[in-house]
Write a protein that holds these residues in place. Structure first.
Motif, PDB file in Angstrom:
ATOM      1  N   TYR A  84       0.823  -1.137   0.015  1.00  0.00           N
ATOM      2  CA  TYR A  84      -0.081   0.035  -0.049  1.00  0.00           C
ATOM      3  C   TYR A  84       0.854   1.275  -0.057  1.00  0.00           C
ATOM      4  CZ  TYR A  84      -4.334   2.827   0.737  1.00  0.00           C
ATOM      5  OH  TYR A  84      -5.233   3.478   0.381  1.00  0.00           O
ATOM      6  N   SER A  85       0.627   2.236  -1.095  1.00  0.00           N
ATOM      7  CA  SER A  85       1.526   3.172  -1.055  1.00  0.00           C
ATOM      8  C   SER A  85       1.141   4.302   0.130  1.00  0.00           C
ATOM      9  CB  SER A  85       1.023   4.062  -2.231  1.00  0.00           C
ATOM     10  OG  SER A  85       1.567   5.243  -2.504  1.00  0.00           O
ATOM     11  N   LYS A  86       2.308   4.745   0.705  1.00  0.00           N
ATOM     12  CA  LYS A  86       2.322   5.719   2.021  1.00  0.00           C
ATOM     13  C   LYS A  86       1.825   6.867   1.510  1.00  0.00           C
ATOM     14  CE  LYS A  86       4.091   6.976   5.837  1.00  0.00           C
ATOM     15  NZ  LYS A  86       3.961   8.316   6.114  1.00  0.00           N
ATOM     16  N   ARG A  87       1.941   7.392   0.310  1.00  0.00           N
ATOM     17  CA  ARG A  87       1.620   8.604  -0.148  1.00  0.00           C
ATOM     18  C   ARG A  87      -0.090   8.823  -0.412  1.00  0.00           C
ATOM     19  NH1 ARG A  87       3.909  13.031  -1.983  1.00  0.00           N
ATOM     20  NH2 ARG A  87       6.294  13.150  -1.926  1.00  0.00           N
ATOM     21  N   ASN A  88      -0.763   7.526  -0.655  1.00  0.00           N
ATOM     22  CA  ASN A  88      -2.090   7.428  -0.850  1.00  0.00           C
ATOM     23  C   ASN A  88      -2.853   7.105   0.452  1.00  0.00           C
ATOM     24  OD1 ASN A  88      -1.846   7.812  -3.597  1.00  0.00           O
ATOM     25  ND2 ASN A  88      -1.616   5.546  -4.075  1.00  0.00           N
ATOM     26  N   ALA A  89      -2.232   7.031   1.780  1.00  0.00           N
ATOM     27  CA  ALA A  89      -2.718   6.872   3.015  1.00  0.00           C
ATOM     28  C   ALA A  89      -2.966   8.036   3.714  1.00  0.00           C
ATOM     29  CB  ALA A  89      -1.866   5.791   3.646  1.00  0.00           C
ATOM     30  N   GLY A  90      -3.894   8.007   4.445  1.00  0.00           N
ATOM     31  CA  GLY A  90      -4.340   9.160   5.602  1.00  0.00           C
ATOM     32  C   GLY A  90      -3.412   8.548   6.774  1.00  0.00           C
ATOM     33  N   GLU A  91      -3.952   9.167   7.849  1.00  0.00           N
ATOM     34  CA  GLU A  91      -3.460   8.703   9.265  1.00  0.00           C
ATOM     35  C   GLU A  91      -3.619   7.326   9.335  1.00  0.00           C
ATOM     36  OE1 GLU A  91      -1.501  10.302  11.674  1.00  0.00           O
ATOM     37  OE2 GLU A  91      -1.313  11.750  10.037  1.00  0.00           O
ATOM     38  N   SER A  92      -2.830   6.525  10.122  1.00  0.00           N
ATOM     39  CA  SER A  92      -2.944   5.140  10.406  1.00  0.00           C
ATOM     40  C   SER A  92      -2.648   4.903  11.830  1.00  0.00           C
ATOM     41  CB  SER A  92      -1.990   4.305   9.430  1.00  0.00           C
ATOM     42  OG  SER A  92      -0.711   4.662   9.786  1.00  0.00           O
ATOM     43  N   PHE A  93      -3.145   3.838  12.418  1.00  0.00           N
ATOM     44  CA  PHE A  93      -2.732   3.377  13.792  1.00  0.00           C
ATOM     45  C   PHE A  93      -2.638   1.949  13.782  1.00  0.00           C
ATOM     46  CE2 PHE A  93      -7.166   4.159  13.183  1.00  0.00           C
ATOM     47  CZ  PHE A  93      -7.879   2.923  13.502  1.00  0.00           C
ATOM     48  N   MET A  94      -1.884   1.420  15.070  1.00  0.00           N
ATOM     49  CA  MET A  94      -1.884  -0.017  15.390  1.00  0.00           C
ATOM     50  C   MET A  94      -2.879  -0.415  16.370  1.00  0.00           C
ATOM     51  SD  MET A  94       0.449  -1.320  13.047  1.00  0.00           S
ATOM     52  CE  MET A  94       1.237  -3.011  13.793  1.00  0.00           C
ATOM     53  N   ILE A  95      -3.463  -1.729  16.153  1.00  0.00           N
ATOM     54  CA  ILE A  95      -4.335  -2.072  17.320  1.00  0.00           C
ATOM     55  C   ILE A  95      -3.838  -3.742  17.200  1.00  0.00           C
ATOM     56  CG2 ILE A  95      -6.321  -2.754  18.472  1.00  0.00           C
ATOM     57  CD1 ILE A  95      -7.656  -0.405  17.300  1.00  0.00           C
ATOM     58  N   CYS A  96      -3.308  -3.952  18.462  1.00  0.00           N
ATOM     59  CA  CYS A  96      -3.067  -5.586  18.419  1.00  0.00           C
ATOM     60  C   CYS A  96      -2.058  -6.022  17.276  1.00  0.00           C
ATOM     61  CB  CYS A  96      -4.261  -6.402  18.673  1.00  0.00           C
ATOM     62  SG  CYS A  96      -5.255  -5.948  20.223  1.00  0.00           S
ATOM     63  N   GLY A  97      -1.151  -5.524  16.747  1.00  0.00           N
ATOM     64  CA  GLY A  97      -0.326  -5.803  15.863  1.00  0.00           C
ATOM     65  C   GLY A  97      -0.820  -5.732  14.494  1.00  0.00           C
ATOM     66  N   THR A  98      -2.020  -5.037  14.222  1.00  0.00           N
ATOM     67  CA  THR A  98      -2.590  -4.757  12.927  1.00  0.00           C
ATOM     68  C   THR A  98      -2.586  -3.191  12.820  1.00  0.00           C
ATOM     69  OG1 THR A  98      -4.122  -6.793  13.066  1.00  0.00           O
ATOM     70  CG2 THR A  98      -4.803  -5.140  11.424  1.00  0.00           C
ATOM     71  N   LEU A  99      -2.252  -3.066  11.360  1.00  0.00           N
ATOM     72  CA  LEU A  99      -2.092  -1.638  11.085  1.00  0.00           C
ATOM     73  C   LEU A  99      -3.442  -1.298  10.415  1.00  0.00           C
ATOM     74  CD1 LEU A  99      -0.554   1.144  10.395  1.00  0.00           C
ATOM     75  CD2 LEU A  99       0.056   0.032   8.252  1.00  0.00           C
ATOM     76  N   TYR A 100      -4.002  -0.424  10.661  1.00  0.00           N
ATOM     77  CA  TYR A 100      -5.481   0.201  10.191  1.00  0.00           C
ATOM     78  C   TYR A 100      -5.119   1.664   9.436  1.00  0.00           C
ATOM     79  CZ  TYR A 100      -7.633  -3.465  12.917  1.00  0.00           C
ATOM     80  OH  TYR A 100      -7.995  -4.564  13.505  1.00  0.00           O
ATOM     81  N   ILE A 101      -5.355   1.659   8.269  1.00  0.00           N
ATOM     82  CA  ILE A 101      -5.087   2.776   7.156  1.00  0.00           C
ATOM     83  C   ILE A 101      -6.134   3.401   7.080  1.00  0.00           C
ATOM     84  CG2 ILE A 101      -4.243   3.729   5.036  1.00  0.00           C
ATOM     85  CD1 ILE A 101      -2.391   1.327   5.111  1.00  0.00           C
ATOM     86  N   THR A 102      -6.277   4.790   7.112  1.00  0.00           N
ATOM     87  CA  THR A 102      -7.617   5.719   6.893  1.00  0.00           C
ATOM     88  C   THR A 102      -7.343   6.694   5.895  1.00  0.00           C
ATOM     89  OG1 THR A 102      -7.308   7.559   8.317  1.00  0.00           O
ATOM     90  CG2 THR A 102      -7.694   5.749   9.520  1.00  0.00           C
ATOM     91  N   ASN A 103      -8.370   7.134   5.315  1.00  0.00           N
ATOM     92  CA  ASN A 103      -8.424   8.626   4.527  1.00  0.00           C
ATOM     93  C   ASN A 103      -8.855   9.629   5.465  1.00  0.00           C
ATOM     94  OD1 ASN A 103     -11.209   7.816   4.672  1.00  0.00           O
ATOM     95  ND2 ASN A 103     -11.637   7.942   2.354  1.00  0.00           N
TER      96      ASN A 103
END
Length: 457
Positions: A368-387
């Protein structure tokens, strides 16, 4: 292997400030209580449902009893006032009684000598009658008071009947026994909570606006590794050209603007993606891919290390820019860095870090392209990407480091103030901290959990 599944929905510790919280938020310490049930095999299922309150303080029956007792107390005070007034009037009636006796003697004199004393005694009698004239309204007041006292007695009798009915409804349990039952249940529930494993994000609700301050971009956070009594807040305004960290003893102090300490960092930071973890601040040093660990206790840098191959200085930022190339975060499993490299074609790399040395323990290359991602966060070892930079924001992509697999999602986020420049998960509070266009906000998360039972092999 067997396991029970449960959806856990912890409530954000602000309700507060009822920061509920209050509109000023006033968070309360030790805010969680739990409800519980067991299946047919005696295995525990538990759900976090409400903020903690004093034992029985909001119980419907206790509240009704308290209101009735207050009403009886007010009535008792009214009766006491009435009693004082009737005693005062009684003294007045005693005085009138002596005057009446004097009138009787005057009547006898008139009767014995009607001719010689009639005019003189008549005038005296008239004067005495005028003096007794105020006695009439006093007697009327006595009648009114007697009626009021009868009403009081009737109402108190009715209240006693209600109290008796409530006691019968409660049954034979006295307060001490009920308290012991509640304490026992709390112990069982906390044992259930200890069996919770990491969960999967299901829903995001909120936000609650804690405060409005600073520029459009910044970061605020608490330490997920701190003790329950330590609720310090750290505040870092702007995404560059700053190195002042403001500390507050509690969220309520943060809302009120009462600083406890200010730290002047040795290096400027880049971006808004800093994290406080186990008493130290981790941030990206400006114009470099160096991660700095700054100890709040010693007031100095304890470790700094370059994140090899990581892009920096707006080479691979999030969509909104702001030198957000390197995003530092923490969850239930530890400390993480989210960034992009040329070797991974500008796509996101997830690295787990050693908190003491900042060495990379393990890395995962996503597509997943970093430049296409909004803020992100980790919960229990899973990365969640937002717009999160968009009005219709949502979590739309996740990557599990446990299985090295990704998944497309559709979990809405209410982007209330239209621009999110910081969004981080706090494992202790089970909430998302956000900086939304100059507003410091909190989101509640709902996680799907697996409860491991003791008989699993």
């Amino acid at each position: 292997m067997r396991a029970l599944f449960v959806v856990l929905k912890p409530l954000c510790f602000l309700a507060l400030l009822g920061y509920c919280p209050s509109a000023t938020i006033r968070p309360k310490e030790g805010w969680q209580v739990y409800s519980s049930a067991q299946d047919a095999d005696g295995r525990c299922i538990c759900t976090v449902v409400a903020p903690e309150q004093s034992l029985c303080s909001r119980d419907a029956k206790s509240r009704q009893l308290r209101l009735l007792l207050e009403k009886i107390q007010n009535m008792s005070q009214s009766i006491e006032v009435l009693n004082l007034r009737t005693q005062r009037d009684f003294q007045y009636v005693m005085k009138m009684e002596s005057q009446i006796k004097g009138l009787r003697s005057k009547f006898r004199q008139i009767e014995s000598n009607r001719r010689t004393l009639l005019t003189k005694n008549f005038q005296e009698l008239k004067g005495k009658m005028n003096e007794l004239q105020p006695l009439l309204p006093v007697l009327e007041q006595y009648k009114t008071d007697a009626t009021l006292i009868s009403q009081f007695k009737l109402e108190i009798r009715n209240l006693s009947l209600v109290l008796t009915a409530i006691q019968e409804e409660i049954g034979a349990y006295d307060y001490e026994e009920l308290q012991q039952r509640v304490l026992g249940l709390e112990g069982r529930l906390r044992n259930c909570m200890n069996k919770l494993t990491c969960g999967k994000l299901m829903k995001i609700t909120g936000p609650i606006t804690v405060k409005t301050s600073g520029t459009r971009f910044g970061a605020w956070m608490t330490d997920p590794q701190a003790s329950p009594k330590n609720n310090k807040v750290w505040y870092m305004d702007s995404y560059t050209n700053n190195k002042i960290v403001r500390e507050y003893k509690s969220v309520s102090d943060f809302v009120a603007g009462i600083e406890s300490r200010t730290y002047n960092l040795p290096f400027h930071w880049a971006g808004t993606n800093h994290v406080v973890y186990n008493g130290s601040l981790y941030y990206n040093k400006y114009q470099s891919n160096i991660i700095v660990r700054y100890s709040f206790e010693s007031g100095r840098v304890t470790t700094q290390r370059a994140l090899e191959s990581a892009g920096f200085h707006n080479v691979y930022p999030y969509t909104w820019g702001g030198f957000s190339d390197i995003d530092l975060m923490a969850d239930e499993l530890g400390l993480w860095a989210i960034y992009a490299t040329n070797q991974n074609a500008g796509n996101i790399v997830i690295s787990r870090l050693d908190p003491l040395t900042i060495q990379v323990l393990n890395s995962w290359n996503t597509e997943y392209s970093k430049r296409n991602a909004g803020e992100s966060f980790m919960i229990c070892g899973t990365l969640y990407i937002t717009n999160s930079h968009l009005t219709g924001a949502k979590v739309y992509y996740s990557y599990s480091t446990k299985t090295s697999t990704y998944e497309y999602m559709d979990i809405p986020i209410h982007n209330q103030y239209f621009h999110m420049s910081m969004l981080d998960y706090n494992a202790r509070d089970r909430a998302l901290y956000g900086w939304n266009n100059g507003h410091q906000v909190l989101f509640n998360v709902t996680l799907f959990h697996i409860i491991k039972t003791d008989d699993e092999s």
